[in-house]
Motif scaffolding. Structure first.
Motif, PDB file in Angstrom:
ATOM      1  N   GLU A   3       0.756  -1.177  -0.062  1.00  0.00           N
ATOM      2  CA  GLU A   3      -0.092  -0.146   0.076  1.00  0.00           C
ATOM      3  C   GLU A   3       0.808   1.329  -0.257  1.00  0.00           C
ATOM      4  OE1 GLU A   3      -2.944  -0.099   3.100  1.00  0.00           O
ATOM      5  OE2 GLU A   3      -3.695  -1.845   2.509  1.00  0.00           O
ATOM      6  N   LYS A   4       2.066   1.231   0.790  1.00  0.00           N
ATOM      7  CA  LYS A   4       2.918   2.160   0.815  1.00  0.00           C
ATOM      8  C   LYS A   4       3.384   2.657  -0.630  1.00  0.00           C
ATOM      9  CE  LYS A   4       4.387   2.420   5.471  1.00  0.00           C
ATOM     10  NZ  LYS A   4       5.350   2.501   6.444  1.00  0.00           N
ATOM     11  N   LYS A   5       3.831   1.492  -1.339  1.00  0.00           N
ATOM     12  CA  LYS A   5       4.403   1.401  -2.450  1.00  0.00           C
ATOM     13  C   LYS A   5       3.388   1.955  -3.729  1.00  0.00           C
ATOM     14  CE  LYS A   5       7.995  -1.137  -5.166  1.00  0.00           C
ATOM     15  NZ  LYS A   5       8.395  -2.569  -5.011  1.00  0.00           N
ATOM     16  N   ALA A   6       2.177   1.715  -3.478  1.00  0.00           N
ATOM     17  CA  ALA A   6       1.157   2.364  -4.493  1.00  0.00           C
ATOM     18  C   ALA A   6       1.038   3.757  -3.992  1.00  0.00           C
ATOM     19  CB  ALA A   6      -0.094   1.329  -4.201  1.00  0.00           C
ATOM     20  N   VAL A   7       0.754   4.168  -2.936  1.00  0.00           N
ATOM     21  CA  VAL A   7       0.830   5.505  -2.761  1.00  0.00           C
ATOM     22  C   VAL A   7       1.844   6.299  -3.032  1.00  0.00           C
ATOM     23  CG1 VAL A   7       0.491   7.256  -0.435  1.00  0.00           C
ATOM     24  CG2 VAL A   7      -0.715   4.957  -0.738  1.00  0.00           C
ATOM     25  N   LYS A   8       3.153   5.888  -2.728  1.00  0.00           N
ATOM     26  CA  LYS A   8       4.440   6.486  -3.340  1.00  0.00           C
ATOM     27  C   LYS A   8       4.209   6.501  -4.772  1.00  0.00           C
ATOM     28  CE  LYS A   8       9.275   6.198  -2.966  1.00  0.00           C
ATOM     29  NZ  LYS A   8      10.342   5.275  -2.704  1.00  0.00           N
ATOM     30  N   ASN A   9       3.837   5.653  -5.642  1.00  0.00           N
ATOM     31  CA  ASN A   9       3.780   5.579  -7.184  1.00  0.00           C
ATOM     32  C   ASN A   9       2.710   6.576  -7.457  1.00  0.00           C
ATOM     33  OD1 ASN A   9       5.589   3.946  -7.684  1.00  0.00           O
ATOM     34  ND2 ASN A   9       4.532   2.243  -7.556  1.00  0.00           N
ATOM     35  N   PHE A  10       1.683   6.675  -6.864  1.00  0.00           N
ATOM     36  CA  PHE A  10       0.493   7.764  -7.110  1.00  0.00           C
ATOM     37  C   PHE A  10       1.099   9.202  -6.720  1.00  0.00           C
ATOM     38  CE2 PHE A  10      -2.979  10.393  -5.591  1.00  0.00           C
ATOM     39  CZ  PHE A  10      -3.728  10.382  -6.796  1.00  0.00           C
ATOM     40  N   LEU A  11       1.729   9.195  -5.785  1.00  0.00           N
ATOM     41  CA  LEU A  11       2.133  10.622  -5.583  1.00  0.00           C
ATOM     42  C   LEU A  11       3.185  11.153  -6.798  1.00  0.00           C
ATOM     43  CD1 LEU A  11       2.391  10.783  -1.679  1.00  0.00           C
ATOM     44  CD2 LEU A  11       1.001  12.002  -3.132  1.00  0.00           C
ATOM     45  N   ILE A  12       4.183  10.064  -6.993  1.00  0.00           N
ATOM     46  CA  ILE A  12       5.163  10.472  -8.027  1.00  0.00           C
ATOM     47  C   ILE A  12       4.337  10.841  -9.427  1.00  0.00           C
ATOM     48  CG2 ILE A  12       6.899   9.539  -9.518  1.00  0.00           C
ATOM     49  CD1 ILE A  12       7.861   7.923  -6.893  1.00  0.00           C
ATOM     50  N   ILE A  13       3.439  10.187  -9.899  1.00  0.00           N
ATOM     51  CA  ILE A  13       2.478  10.242 -10.874  1.00  0.00           C
ATOM     52  C   ILE A  13       2.068  11.587 -11.095  1.00  0.00           C
ATOM     53  CG2 ILE A  13       0.996   9.442 -12.415  1.00  0.00           C
ATOM     54  CD1 ILE A  13       1.609   6.555 -11.782  1.00  0.00           C
ATOM     55  N   LEU A  14       1.314  11.891  -9.887  1.00  0.00           N
ATOM     56  CA  LEU A  14       0.578  13.199  -9.671  1.00  0.00           C
ATOM     57  C   LEU A  14       1.547  14.219  -9.935  1.00  0.00           C
ATOM     58  CD1 LEU A  14      -2.007  14.367  -8.781  1.00  0.00           C
ATOM     59  CD2 LEU A  14      -1.369  14.307  -6.571  1.00  0.00           C
ATOM     60  N   VAL A  15       2.864  14.237  -9.305  1.00  0.00           N
ATOM     61  CA  VAL A  15       3.714  15.502  -9.109  1.00  0.00           C
ATOM     62  C   VAL A  15       4.181  15.460 -10.880  1.00  0.00           C
ATOM     63  CG1 VAL A  15       5.955  16.060  -8.597  1.00  0.00           C
ATOM     64  CG2 VAL A  15       4.531  15.247  -7.005  1.00  0.00           C
ATOM     65  N   VAL A  16       4.456  14.310 -11.360  1.00  0.00           N
ATOM     66  CA  VAL A  16       4.751  14.479 -12.842  1.00  0.00           C
ATOM     67  C   VAL A  16       3.660  14.929 -13.757  1.00  0.00           C
ATOM     68  CG1 VAL A  16       5.443  13.120 -14.744  1.00  0.00           C
ATOM     69  CG2 VAL A  16       6.669  12.501 -12.852  1.00  0.00           C
ATOM     70  N   VAL A  17       2.437  14.703 -13.469  1.00  0.00           N
ATOM     71  CA  VAL A  17       1.440  15.172 -14.397  1.00  0.00           C
ATOM     72  C   VAL A  17       1.214  16.851 -14.093  1.00  0.00           C
ATOM     73  CG1 VAL A  17      -1.210  15.270 -14.500  1.00  0.00           C
ATOM     74  CG2 VAL A  17       0.073  13.133 -14.522  1.00  0.00           C
ATOM     75  N   LEU A  18       1.286  17.228 -12.757  1.00  0.00           N
ATOM     76  CA  LEU A  18       1.215  18.266 -12.438  1.00  0.00           C
ATOM     77  C   LEU A  18       2.629  19.608 -13.082  1.00  0.00           C
ATOM     78  CD1 LEU A  18       0.223  18.585  -8.709  1.00  0.00           C
ATOM     79  CD2 LEU A  18      -1.102  19.385 -10.721  1.00  0.00           C
ATOM     80  N   VAL A  19       3.846  18.823 -13.133  1.00  0.00           N
ATOM     81  CA  VAL A  19       4.709  19.489 -13.596  1.00  0.00           C
ATOM     82  C   VAL A  19       4.703  19.609 -15.111  1.00  0.00           C
ATOM     83  CG1 VAL A  19       7.261  19.281 -14.242  1.00  0.00           C
ATOM     84  CG2 VAL A  19       6.544  18.898 -11.765  1.00  0.00           C
ATOM     85  N   CYS A  20       4.221  18.564 -15.847  1.00  0.00           N
ATOM     86  CA  CYS A  20       3.845  18.704 -17.095  1.00  0.00           C
ATOM     87  C   CYS A  20       2.789  19.475 -17.576  1.00  0.00           C
ATOM     88  CB  CYS A  20       3.382  17.249 -17.587  1.00  0.00           C
ATOM     89  SG  CYS A  20       4.959  15.930 -18.088  1.00  0.00           S
ATOM     90  N   GLY A  21       1.724  19.759 -16.872  1.00  0.00           N
ATOM     91  CA  GLY A  21       0.592  20.597 -16.822  1.00  0.00           C
ATOM     92  C   GLY A  21       1.272  22.189 -17.079  1.00  0.00           C
TER      93      GLY A  21
END
Length: 160
Positions: A3-21
């Motif tokens: 669960e910690k790994k999934a939350v960590k991956n989610f946050l990384i993807i969220l940050v990458v999408v925000l930076v791209c936006g």
């Protein structure tokens, strides 16, 4: 642990999408609208006052002005502005002056009516005007055509 790994991956993807936006936003401002590095002037955002001039006309409307009897002064205002002085003096010196309308031959709406010699016979759409023309109009009909500025001064009782 998973669960910690999934939350960590989610946050990384969220940050990458925000930076791209944010990157796409700034690229659009820089290259499409070209206003990213431009200073904002207050003059650009000011609302400009619109004024309507009731004493100017285009060739297509010279016979349907609201007055019953009036003069129309037709000339190129960019090339010879001294003719406007004639109209200003006429209007200001005479209380009982007929209305005077101006037609600027430099106006793109009047370009097709510019020629070497004045010819006002026929329909309005076929009229051609030379350098200077003063028309006297009564009841929607041209009653007098003057192409000499000296004769026009006499007609309007103007001395420059």
């Amino acid at each position: 642990m998973e669960e910690k790994k999934a939350v960590k991956n989610f946050l990384i993807i969220l940050v990458v999408v925000l930076v791209c936006g944010v990157g796409v936003y700034f690229l659009t401002r820089a290259f499409v609208s070209k206003d990213l590095f431009k200073k904002s002037d207050e003059d650009e955002n000011k609302i400009q006052e619109v004024t309507t001039s009731y004493d100017t006309a285009i060739v297509g409307t010279i016979l349907n002005r609201p007055a019953k009897e009036y003069y129309v002064l037709v000339y190129n205002q960019e090339e010879n502005s001294s003719y406007s002085n004639m109209g200003i003096i006429y209007s200001s010196d005479n209380e009982n002056a007929l209305p005077l309308y101006y037609v600027d031959l430099a106006n793109p709406l009047n370009k097709e009516h510019v020629g070497e010699k004045t010819d006002v016979s026929g329909d309005v759409k076929d009229m051609v005007f030379g350098e200077f023309t003063l028309l006297k109009i009564k009841d929607g009909k041209i009653t007098k055509t003057i192409t000499d500025s000296e004769k026009a001064k006499k007609e309007l009782n103007v001395e420059l």
